[in-house]
Structure formats: C-alpha cells, structure tokens
Design a protein around this motif. Structure first.
Motif, mmCIF file in Angstrom:
data_model
loop_
_atom_site.group_PDB
_atom_site.id
_atom_site.type_symbol
_atom_site.label_atom_id
_atom_site.label_comp_id
_atom_site.label_asym_id
_atom_site.label_seq_id
_atom_site.Cartn_x
_atom_site.Cartn_y
_atom_site.Cartn_z
ATOM 1 N N LEU A 195 0.800 -1.222 0.000
ATOM 2 C CA LEU A 195 0.000 0.000 0.000
ATOM 3 C C LEU A 195 0.838 1.280 0.000
ATOM 4 O O LEU A 195 0.381 2.330 -0.462
ATOM 5 C CB LEU A 195 -0.943 0.013 1.226
ATOM 6 N N ILE A 196 2.030 1.218 0.553
ATOM 7 C CA ILE A 196 2.901 2.404 0.652
ATOM 8 C C ILE A 196 4.313 1.975 0.253
ATOM 9 O O ILE A 196 4.759 0.892 0.647
ATOM 10 C CB ILE A 196 2.943 2.939 2.115
ATOM 11 N N PRO A 197 5.032 2.801 -0.508
ATOM 12 C CA PRO A 197 6.415 2.418 -0.849
ATOM 13 C C PRO A 197 7.278 2.292 0.414
ATOM 14 O O PRO A 197 7.133 3.088 1.351
ATOM 15 C CB PRO A 197 6.909 3.579 -1.714
ATOM 16 N N PHE A 198 8.175 1.326 0.399
ATOM 17 C CA PHE A 198 9.012 1.069 1.581
ATOM 18 C C PHE A 198 9.907 2.254 1.929
ATOM 19 O O PHE A 198 10.198 2.491 3.101
ATOM 20 C CB PHE A 198 9.894 -0.162 1.349
ATOM 21 N N TYR A 199 10.365 2.985 0.895
ATOM 22 C CA TYR A 199 11.302 4.063 1.226
ATOM 23 C C TYR A 199 10.615 5.156 2.053
ATOM 24 O O TYR A 199 11.247 5.840 2.850
ATOM 25 C CB TYR A 199 11.970 4.633 -0.039
ATOM 26 N N ILE A 200 9.278 5.278 1.902
ATOM 27 C CA ILE A 200 8.556 6.283 2.709
ATOM 28 C C ILE A 200 8.371 5.761 4.141
ATOM 29 O O ILE A 200 8.735 6.431 5.116
ATOM 30 C CB ILE A 200 7.185 6.620 2.074
ATOM 31 N N SER A 201 7.808 4.543 4.267
ATOM 32 C CA SER A 201 7.559 4.010 5.614
ATOM 33 C C SER A 201 8.869 3.832 6.383
ATOM 34 O O SER A 201 8.969 4.198 7.563
ATOM 35 C CB SER A 201 6.815 2.681 5.522
#
Lengths: 66, 382
Positions: free
Chosen positions: B97-103
């Motif tokens: 659901l969310i790119p890993f680099y953001i989380s």
C-alpha cells in the motif's frame, strides 16, 4: 528522623510504605538490600532529595523534602 | 486512553507495544493456518511490540539508573509519533500500500529522535550503571539495522536478510536485553550482582562477536557466522550464569521472589537453548522463536509486571497517599493470574517449538498475551 528497614518486605509494598513515612515525618532513612534507584528517581521528580551509601552489607538511603 | 498513560511517555510506548503484541501474535496464528502474514507478523512483533516496549522502558530506565533526567523531552515526544507511524506504515508497505522508502524513512527518523534523546541524556550521567554501554551499543545497532534495511530496499547495498535480522534481533533487541537484565534482575531479586566484571566482559564479547557474525552473513561465510555465533552464545551463557548465581547467592532478605524474576528465569533458560540451537541446529523457526518468544517476550512480560504498576502508582496515587484510601502497588495487578500466565507462557513456547503441537502452542500463547494485556490495562482501572 524515622528509620525504616524494608528488607524482608515484598518489592511492591516498599514505595507506599516509604511514601507514607515521608509524609508523616518529612525525612526518613531506609535500609535496603539494593540501591532503590527507580524510587529515588521518582521521588526526585516530586521534590525530594536523597543521599545513599553502601556499608558493605546494605544500602542506607536518607530521603528528605527540600 | 487513561490520562495517566497519556501523561507518561514510557507508559504510552509500552501500552501501544502491547497492542502490537496482540495483533502480531494473532497474525502469527493465521500464519500457522497457512495464511501468509510472515513479514507483517515479524515487523509488528519486533519493530512494533518489542521495539516500542524497549524505547518506552529506556526513556524510564536510562535517567533512573544514571541519576539524571530525560533530556530533549520535545524530541522524545516526536519520536513517539514517528516510530509508531513508521510501524503502521511498514505494515502497510508489506501489503503493497505504501512504498518502503517512505515508511522506512519515517521509522528511521523516529529512531534518530530516540537515539538523540538517549545519547544526550547520557551526557548528563551522574551515577554509573553496568547497563549503559549495552544501551549505547544497542541504539547504534538499531540505527544501523534500519538504515541497512532501507539502503537494501533502495538497492544501495548488497542486501542480506540475515544481516538485517541479526543487526536488529541479536543486536538492538538482544544487547538492550543484556543491559536491562544486568540492571533489573539484581534489583528485583534484591541481591547484589554476582560479578560486575563478568558483565563488562560479556559486553566486550558482544562487541567482538556481533561484527564477526554480521560479516559472516554478509559474505556468506559459515566460518565467520559460526565464530560470531559461538562468541554470542558464550556471552549469553555468561550473562545467564551471572544472573542465576546472583539469585542463588546469599539473600539479605526473607522477601518472597518477585514475579518479574520468576519470568526472567525461564526466559534465560529458553535463551540458552536458543543460542545453542542457532549454533548447532539449522531450524530457523526454532532458533528465532526460542530467542524472541522464549527469551525476549518472557523477559518483557516480567519487566512489565514491575514497570507498569510502579510508574502508574507513583503517577496516580503517591500524592494522594495519607489523604485518601489508595491501592498498594500489588493491588494494581492480579498476582494469581500472573502466576498462571507464567506457566502458560512457558508451556505455550514449548508447544510452539514442536511441529505437531505448534498450532496449540500458538493459540495458548495468543491467549496468554491477551490475558496479560488485559491485566496490564486493568492496572489503570483498579
């Protein structure tokens, strides 16, 4: 000054007893097996001061209200 | 959330950690029934439950054992929101659901804030504590493990999952638990630590063995992994021996054994079995669950039986003592339930390790964690 030997008391019973005696006498000396740093830290936040020494067998901690 | 919990930053971390424990152990059971939740389960359990509990405990323990006050309180507040947001976003990332680099970046920012608070607080240290070098090393490994994970996902390093895992489990979580046990175990067992020198020696052993092990995983070298693993196992056995000899030593007190220590003892025995299983036995599930459920989770449960009622009582009742009737610390949790949960957690962990009883063990552990969380919530209501 009230002297309390808390050795032999279960851990959870100690802070309430010490707080009770502090409120009654303003200053207490406690005798304990290990330095009670968590209690000292929390008492410091409530405006108490303390000094502690180890006599080779037990800790003696004096606590008083500033 | 009760106001006492909201006012106390350590309690806020610890209670949210318990929420992660319940959710992640439920996902773990679904995994035993064939549903694929492994990365969400492991990250909610380790980045969520264990890490949030450690951060909250460190915010309480570091100033306490060093005789100072927590510094950078505003930054510490920020770390609460960033790390928890990071955990939830990481879980979302594993569902695509969310790119890993953001989380991952949000989580790392939270850890940076946490690291700054702990390290700046330690610059004002007034009392010596054997736990301090362990905590400093653990914080560095926490940052290293998460940054390595992000760089790996970005393709900037030759990513090896075992390096990421061990930086964070054997490193961040394990080294913190070494330090925490050296401080809490003697204090709660009401005895002097058997050997402080031996405690510092285990720190040196960890300092040597962890890089060896990590280098071995990075380079796929069994020799280095085995050497590093043997050093870590030796450090663990020395830690356990030191603590168990402390407990066996002469007591100045007839006080009954604290419930926290009763959890610490089987946790150490699971840990010894776990490090030896890692060295001698190739089943990763058994090694990982002996260490992370057997050693770490039982240690956390034991520590929380001390930390949560103690902070709550001091925050909520100490000022009212003598003015009105207040409960004692021991009244805030259910001791009989604690004794039952101790047996259930040991039995559940053991069943989890045996393939034919794995599902029963998982369900028993889930029930244990649920009941434990309920009792800890009730601390605020009694």
């Amino acid at each position: 000054m009230e002297i309390i030997d808390v050795r032999g008391l279960p851990h959870p019973e100690r802070p309430p007893l010490i707080m009770q005696k502090l409120k009654e006498h303003g200053e207490v000396e406690i005798i304990v097996e290990v330095e009670p740093r968590p209690l000292m830290s929390m008492l410091k936040q409530q405006g108490y001061s303390f000094d502690s020494k180890y006599d080779g067998e037990k800790w003696i901690v004096r606590i008083w209200k500033d | 959330m009760p106001s006492t919990v909201w006012r106390s930053l350590p309690l806020r971390f610890i209670y949210l950690g318990l929420a992660y424990l319940v959710i992640s152990s439920f996902l773990g059971i679904l995994g035993l029934f064939g549903y694929y939740f492994k990365p969400v389960h492991s990250h909610l359990m380790l980045a969520g439950f264990v890490s949030m509990t450690i951060i909250g405990s460190m915010y309480q323990l570091v100033p306490t054992v060093t005789g100072t006050e927590l510094r950078l309180r505003g930054i510490a507040e920020v770390s609460f929101y960033l790390t928890n947001l990071g955990v939830l976003m990481l879980a979302a990332s594993f569902r695509g659901l969310i790119p890993f680099y953001i989380s991952g970046s949000v989580y790392v920012l939270g850890i940076l804030a946490f690291a700054a608070v702990v390290l700046v607080t330690l610059t004002d240290m007034k009392l010596r504590s054997v736990a301090v070098p362990f905590f400093v090393l653990a914080v560095i490994l926490y940052l290293a493990g998460t940054v390595y994970g992000i760089l790996g996902l970005a393709g900037k390093v030759d990513f090896r999952i075992a390096v990421h895992n061990h930086l964070l489990t054997a490193g961040w979580i394990g080294v913190t638990t070494f330090g925490g046990l050296y401080e809490l175990f003697p204090m709660l067992a009401l005895r002097k630590l058997k050997s402080v020198k031996l405690a510092y020696f285990t720190f040196i052993l960890l300092l040597i063995s962890l890089p060896l092990m990590l280098y071995g995983f990075q380079k796929s070298s069994d020799v280095f992994v085995t050497l590093g693993g043997a050093g870590y196992a030796l450090a663990f056995i020395l830690l356990s021996s030191n603590l168990l000899l402390t407990l066996a030593g002469k007591s100045e007190t007839p006080a009954p054994l604290d419930i926290s220590v009763k959890f610490f003892v089987p946790a150490l025995l699971f840990g010894i079995t776990g490090v030896l299983a890692g060295l001698l036995y190739s089943d990763k599930f058994i090694h990982a669950h002996l260490m992370l459920v057997g050693w770490i989770t039982l240690t956390v449960m034991g520590a929380e039986y001390h930390i949560i009622p103690m902070i709550t009582w001091m925050e909520k009742y100490s000022e009212r003592l003598g003015i009105e009737d207040v409960p004692m610390i021991g009244d805030l949790f259910n001791m009989k339930l604690a004794e039952i949960l101790l047996v259930m957690s040991v039995l559940g962990t053991t069943l989890l390790l045996i393939p034919v009883t794995r599902v029963a063990g998982g369900i028993l552990l889930f029930g244990t964690f649920l009941a434990f969380t309920w009792d800890m919530i009730m601390v605020q209501r009694r």
